[in-house]
Design a protein around this motif. Structure first.
Motif, PDB file in Angstrom:
ATOM      1  N   LYS A 145      15.018  -4.475   4.651  1.00  0.00           N
ATOM      2  CA  LYS A 145      13.703  -4.992   4.991  1.00  0.00           C
ATOM      3  C   LYS A 145      12.712  -3.853   5.228  1.00  0.00           C
ATOM      4  O   LYS A 145      11.507  -4.031   5.048  1.00  0.00           O
ATOM      5  N   ARG A 146      13.222  -2.689   5.609  1.00  0.00           N
ATOM      6  CA  ARG A 146      12.344  -1.522   5.737  1.00  0.00           C
ATOM      7  C   ARG A 146      11.779  -1.136   4.381  1.00  0.00           C
ATOM      8  O   ARG A 146      10.567  -0.905   4.232  1.00  0.00           O
ATOM      9  N   THR A 147      12.622  -1.074   3.372  1.00  0.00           N
ATOM     10  CA  THR A 147      12.162  -0.746   2.026  1.00  0.00           C
ATOM     11  C   THR A 147      11.201  -1.802   1.508  1.00  0.00           C
ATOM     12  O   THR A 147      10.146  -1.485   0.937  1.00  0.00           O
ATOM     13  N   MET A 148      11.546  -3.063   1.700  1.00  0.00           N
ATOM     14  CA  MET A 148      10.691  -4.142   1.210  1.00  0.00           C
ATOM     15  C   MET A 148       9.371  -4.193   1.975  1.00  0.00           C
ATOM     16  O   MET A 148       8.316  -4.511   1.412  1.00  0.00           O
ATOM     17  N   GLY A 149       9.414  -3.860   3.277  1.00  0.00           N
ATOM     18  CA  GLY A 149       8.187  -3.779   4.054  1.00  0.00           C
ATOM     19  C   GLY A 149       7.299  -2.640   3.594  1.00  0.00           C
ATOM     20  O   GLY A 149       6.069  -2.776   3.537  1.00  0.00           O
ATOM     21  N   ASN A 150       7.923  -1.513   3.260  1.00  0.00           N
ATOM     22  CA  ASN A 150       7.157  -0.381   2.739  1.00  0.00           C
ATOM     23  C   ASN A 150       6.474  -0.750   1.421  1.00  0.00           C
ATOM     24  O   ASN A 150       5.352  -0.301   1.142  1.00  0.00           O
ATOM     25  N   ASP A 151       7.145  -1.564   0.608  1.00  0.00           N
ATOM     26  CA  ASP A 151       6.521  -2.062  -0.626  1.00  0.00           C
ATOM     27  C   ASP A 151       5.211  -2.784  -0.312  1.00  0.00           C
ATOM     28  O   ASP A 151       4.193  -2.590  -0.986  1.00  0.00           O
ATOM     29  N   VAL A 152       5.252  -3.629   0.702  1.00  0.00           N
ATOM     30  CA  VAL A 152       4.085  -4.450   1.042  1.00  0.00           C
ATOM     31  C   VAL A 152       2.939  -3.582   1.553  1.00  0.00           C
ATOM     32  O   VAL A 152       1.770  -3.795   1.191  1.00  0.00           O
ATOM     33  N   VAL A 153       3.260  -2.596   2.377  1.00  0.00           N
ATOM     34  CA  VAL A 153       2.228  -1.683   2.874  1.00  0.00           C
ATOM     35  C   VAL A 153       1.602  -0.916   1.718  1.00  0.00           C
ATOM     36  O   VAL A 153       0.375  -0.752   1.647  1.00  0.00           O
ATOM     37  N   ALA A 154       2.434  -0.448   0.782  1.00  0.00           N
ATOM     38  CA  ALA A 154       1.919   0.274  -0.382  1.00  0.00           C
ATOM     39  C   ALA A 154       1.081  -0.632  -1.274  1.00  0.00           C
ATOM     40  O   ALA A 154       0.057  -0.212  -1.830  1.00  0.00           O
ATOM     41  N   LEU A 155       1.485  -1.885  -1.407  1.00  0.00           N
ATOM     42  CA  LEU A 155       0.726  -2.853  -2.190  1.00  0.00           C
ATOM     43  C   LEU A 155      -0.670  -3.045  -1.614  1.00  0.00           C
ATOM     44  O   LEU A 155      -1.676  -2.981  -2.335  1.00  0.00           O
ATOM     45  N   ALA A 156      -0.736  -3.273  -0.308  1.00  0.00           N
ATOM     46  CA  ALA A 156      -2.042  -3.480   0.328  1.00  0.00           C
ATOM     47  C   ALA A 156      -2.920  -2.244   0.187  1.00  0.00           C
ATOM     48  O   ALA A 156      -4.125  -2.344  -0.086  1.00  0.00           O
ATOM     49  N   ALA A 157      -2.326  -1.068   0.361  1.00  0.00           N
ATOM     50  CA  ALA A 157      -3.092   0.173   0.234  1.00  0.00           C
ATOM     51  C   ALA A 157      -3.642   0.332  -1.181  1.00  0.00           C
ATOM     52  O   ALA A 157      -4.792   0.758  -1.373  1.00  0.00           O
ATOM     53  N   ALA A 158      -2.832  -0.022  -2.179  1.00  0.00           N
ATOM     54  CA  ALA A 158      -3.277   0.081  -3.572  1.00  0.00           C
ATOM     55  C   ALA A 158      -4.445  -0.859  -3.844  1.00  0.00           C
ATOM     56  O   ALA A 158      -5.274  -0.582  -4.724  1.00  0.00           O
ATOM     57  N   LEU A 159      -4.540  -1.936  -3.072  1.00  0.00           N
ATOM     58  CA  LEU A 159      -5.642  -2.879  -3.222  1.00  0.00           C
ATOM     59  C   LEU A 159      -6.808  -2.544  -2.305  1.00  0.00           C
ATOM     60  O   LEU A 159      -7.790  -3.286  -2.226  1.00  0.00           O
ATOM     61  N   GLY A 160      -6.698  -1.414  -1.591  1.00  0.00           N
ATOM     62  CA  GLY A 160      -7.803  -0.932  -0.767  1.00  0.00           C
ATOM     63  C   GLY A 160      -7.774  -1.353   0.686  1.00  0.00           C
ATOM     64  O   GLY A 160      -8.785  -1.224   1.382  1.00  0.00           O
ATOM     65  N   HIS A 161      -6.609  -1.806   1.176  1.00  0.00           N
ATOM     66  CA  HIS A 161      -6.520  -2.308   2.548  1.00  0.00           C
ATOM     67  C   HIS A 161      -5.546  -1.450   3.355  1.00  0.00           C
ATOM     68  O   HIS A 161      -4.325  -1.538   3.180  1.00  0.00           O
ATOM     69  N   GLU A 162      -6.104  -0.641   4.249  1.00  0.00           N
ATOM     70  CA  GLU A 162      -5.261   0.204   5.107  1.00  0.00           C
ATOM     71  C   GLU A 162      -4.767  -0.551   6.332  1.00  0.00           C
ATOM     72  O   GLU A 162      -3.821  -0.136   6.994  1.00  0.00           O
ATOM     73  N   LYS A 163      -5.419  -1.666   6.646  1.00  0.00           N
ATOM     74  CA  LYS A 163      -5.008  -2.532   7.743  1.00  0.00           C
ATOM     75  C   LYS A 163      -5.078  -3.980   7.261  1.00  0.00           C
ATOM     76  O   LYS A 163      -5.978  -4.342   6.501  1.00  0.00           O
ATOM     77  N   PHE A 164      -4.154  -4.803   7.726  1.00  0.00           N
ATOM     78  CA  PHE A 164      -4.136  -6.195   7.288  1.00  0.00           C
ATOM     79  C   PHE A 164      -3.257  -7.022   8.215  1.00  0.00           C
ATOM     80  O   PHE A 164      -2.368  -6.510   8.886  1.00  0.00           O
ATOM     81  N   ALA A 165      -3.547  -8.325   8.245  1.00  0.00           N
ATOM     82  CA  ALA A 165      -2.672  -9.279   8.928  1.00  0.00           C
ATOM     83  C   ALA A 165      -1.542  -9.651   7.974  1.00  0.00           C
ATOM     84  O   ALA A 165      -1.735  -9.728   6.755  1.00  0.00           O
ATOM     85  N   LEU A 166      -0.366  -9.891   8.540  1.00  0.00           N
ATOM     86  CA  LEU A 166       0.823 -10.119   7.717  1.00  0.00           C
ATOM     87  C   LEU A 166       1.559 -11.352   8.235  1.00  0.00           C
ATOM     88  O   LEU A 166       1.901 -11.424   9.421  1.00  0.00           O
ATOM     89  N   VAL A 167       1.788 -12.304   7.342  1.00  0.00           N
ATOM     90  CA  VAL A 167       2.468 -13.543   7.701  1.00  0.00           C
ATOM     91  C   VAL A 167       3.605 -13.770   6.709  1.00  0.00           C
ATOM     92  O   VAL A 167       3.406 -13.672   5.488  1.00  0.00           O
ATOM     93  N   GLY A 168       4.777 -14.070   7.221  1.00  0.00           N
ATOM     94  CA  GLY A 168       5.917 -14.297   6.351  1.00  0.00           C
ATOM     95  C   GLY A 168       6.675 -15.559   6.702  1.00  0.00           C
ATOM     96  O   GLY A 168       6.678 -15.997   7.855  1.00  0.00           O
ATOM     97  N   HIS A 169       7.315 -16.120   5.701  1.00  0.00           N
ATOM     98  CA  HIS A 169       8.169 -17.297   5.866  1.00  0.00           C
ATOM     99  C   HIS A 169       9.587 -16.912   5.468  1.00  0.00           C
ATOM    100  O   HIS A 169       9.804 -16.250   4.460  1.00  0.00           O
ATOM    101  N   ASP A 170      10.583 -17.286   6.295  1.00  0.00           N
ATOM    102  CA  ASP A 170      11.983 -17.107   5.939  1.00  0.00           C
ATOM    103  C   ASP A 170      12.257 -15.621   5.643  1.00  0.00           C
ATOM    104  O   ASP A 170      11.998 -14.775   6.496  1.00  0.00           O
ATOM    105  N   ARG A 171      12.763 -15.286   4.458  1.00  0.00           N
ATOM    106  CA  ARG A 171      13.050 -13.872   4.144  1.00  0.00           C
ATOM    107  C   ARG A 171      11.784 -13.034   4.272  1.00  0.00           C
ATOM    108  O   ARG A 171      11.826 -11.891   4.737  1.00  0.00           O
ATOM    109  N   GLY A 172      10.664 -13.595   3.849  1.00  0.00           N
ATOM    110  CA  GLY A 172       9.406 -12.873   3.954  1.00  0.00           C
ATOM    111  C   GLY A 172       9.039 -12.563   5.388  1.00  0.00           C
ATOM    112  O   GLY A 172       8.397 -11.542   5.671  1.00  0.00           O
ATOM    113  N   ALA A 173       9.433 -13.436   6.319  1.00  0.00           N
ATOM    114  CA  ALA A 173       9.157 -13.179   7.735  1.00  0.00           C
ATOM    115  C   ALA A 173       9.993 -12.019   8.255  1.00  0.00           C
ATOM    116  O   ALA A 173       9.555 -11.262   9.125  1.00  0.00           O
ATOM    117  N   LEU A 174      11.214 -11.854   7.729  1.00  0.00           N
ATOM    118  CA  LEU A 174      12.037 -10.707   8.127  1.00  0.00           C
ATOM    119  C   LEU A 174      11.428  -9.407   7.605  1.00  0.00           C
ATOM    120  O   LEU A 174      11.437  -8.382   8.295  1.00  0.00           O
TER     121      LEU A 174
END
Length: 292
Positions: A82-111
């Motif tokens: 989940k650390r690796t997958m979380g890092n993916d999400v942070v990198a994704l948001a940064a690539a879209l221009g967002h250094e800060k964001f709210a994060l909501v997950g369901h089930d596996r996504g919540a982990l």
């Protein structure tokens, strides 16, 4: 026919190490990233995302190993931690221009969201979790015959080979089982979306099992390290889940309270697939969280 969220733009975003995430993006305003659960894709957010896009920038990716995102070969447990997958999400948001964001997950996504918030407290401004406990606690509350409800957790925790073979040989029955028994309103997942989830999952058996396998090993170690260090979630946290704590004999609010300093915990009468079963409830839940 490829299903998409209406009025969302789709992109393949590179997040490092040759990995790209399929992401649907729309709206303007405070960014909110929505992470799907098992055995689904970003499409589970279609109703909620369209609602939120009226006043937020909404980003709905397929997680690593799911949907139309990259499915790298599992080199070791870290490949789908989940650390690796979380890092993916942070990198994704940064690539879209967002250094800060709210994060909501369901089930596996919540982990994944939980781990991203623990690891990136200056990036994740708000954390929303739908229908899970943190990984360490999930395993701790499973015991006796009540653990039968989580049989799939134990199956996919096994070393590589057996689970993948068994599931691949009966993929539609396996993944379809959860779509059937975890919902209180089957009509909330129309036939075309059910078919899309089953097809996508059948093509991702190996990576889905790797995701679950990591949750029985390295993800637990990461959570335990935070417990030992006294680390806690510092941002506003909102949790919405079924009252299965009462059914299985634990206090979900107490468990989450040990992790979060600023916690709002509530239960729902919807089934597990609450974003599809009751979209207005979930959209309001997210708006209330981001307003805190």
């Amino acid at each position: 026919m490829t299903l998409e969220i209406d009025n969302f733009t789709y992109q393949q975003i590179h997040v490092g190490d040759g990995i790209s995430l399929n992401a649907a993006v729309a709206g303007a305003g405070t960014p909110v990233v929505l992470l799907h659960g098992f055995p689904q894709t970003h499409l589970m957010w279609r109703h909620v995302a369209s609602d939120l896009a009226a006043d937020h920038t909404v980003i709905c990716p397929d997680l690593r190993g799911y949907g139309d995102s990259s499915k790298p070969v599992e080199k070791d447990e870290s490949s789908y931690s989940k650390r690796t997958m979380g890092n993916d999400v942070v990198a994704l948001a940064a690539a879209l221009g967002h250094e800060k964001f709210a994060l909501v997950g369901h089930d596996r996504g919540a982990l994944v969201a939980f781990r991203a918030a623990m690891d990136h407290p200056d990036t994740v401004t708000h954390l929303g979790s739908l229908d899970v406990l943190p990984t360490l606690d999930m395993w701790n509350v499973m015991h006796g015959t009540s653990a039968a409800v989580g049989f799939h957790l134990y199956l996919m925790a096994q070393p590589p080979g057996l689970a993948e073979t068994m599931i691949a040989n009966s993929a539609e029955a396996f993944f379809g089982y959860f779509l059937d028994v975890w919902t209180k309103n089957p009509e909330a997942i129309p036939a075309q979306y059910r078919a899309a989830y089953l097809s996508s999952s059948a093509q991702a058996v190996t990576s889905i099992v790797a995701d679950y396998r990591a949750s029985a090993g390295i993800d637990v170690a990461h959570d335990q390290a935070d417990v030992d260090a006294g680390n806690r979630l510092t941002m506003p946290v909102a949790v919405l889940q079924q009252d299965w704590g009462q059914a299985l004999g634990f206090d979900a609010q107490e468990i989450w309270g040990a992790w979060a300093r600023n916690l709002q915990h509530q239960t729902t009468t919807s089934g597990h697939f609450m974003a599809e079963e009751n979209p207005p409830e979930i959209a309001q839940f997210i708006r209330d969280l981001v307003a805190r």
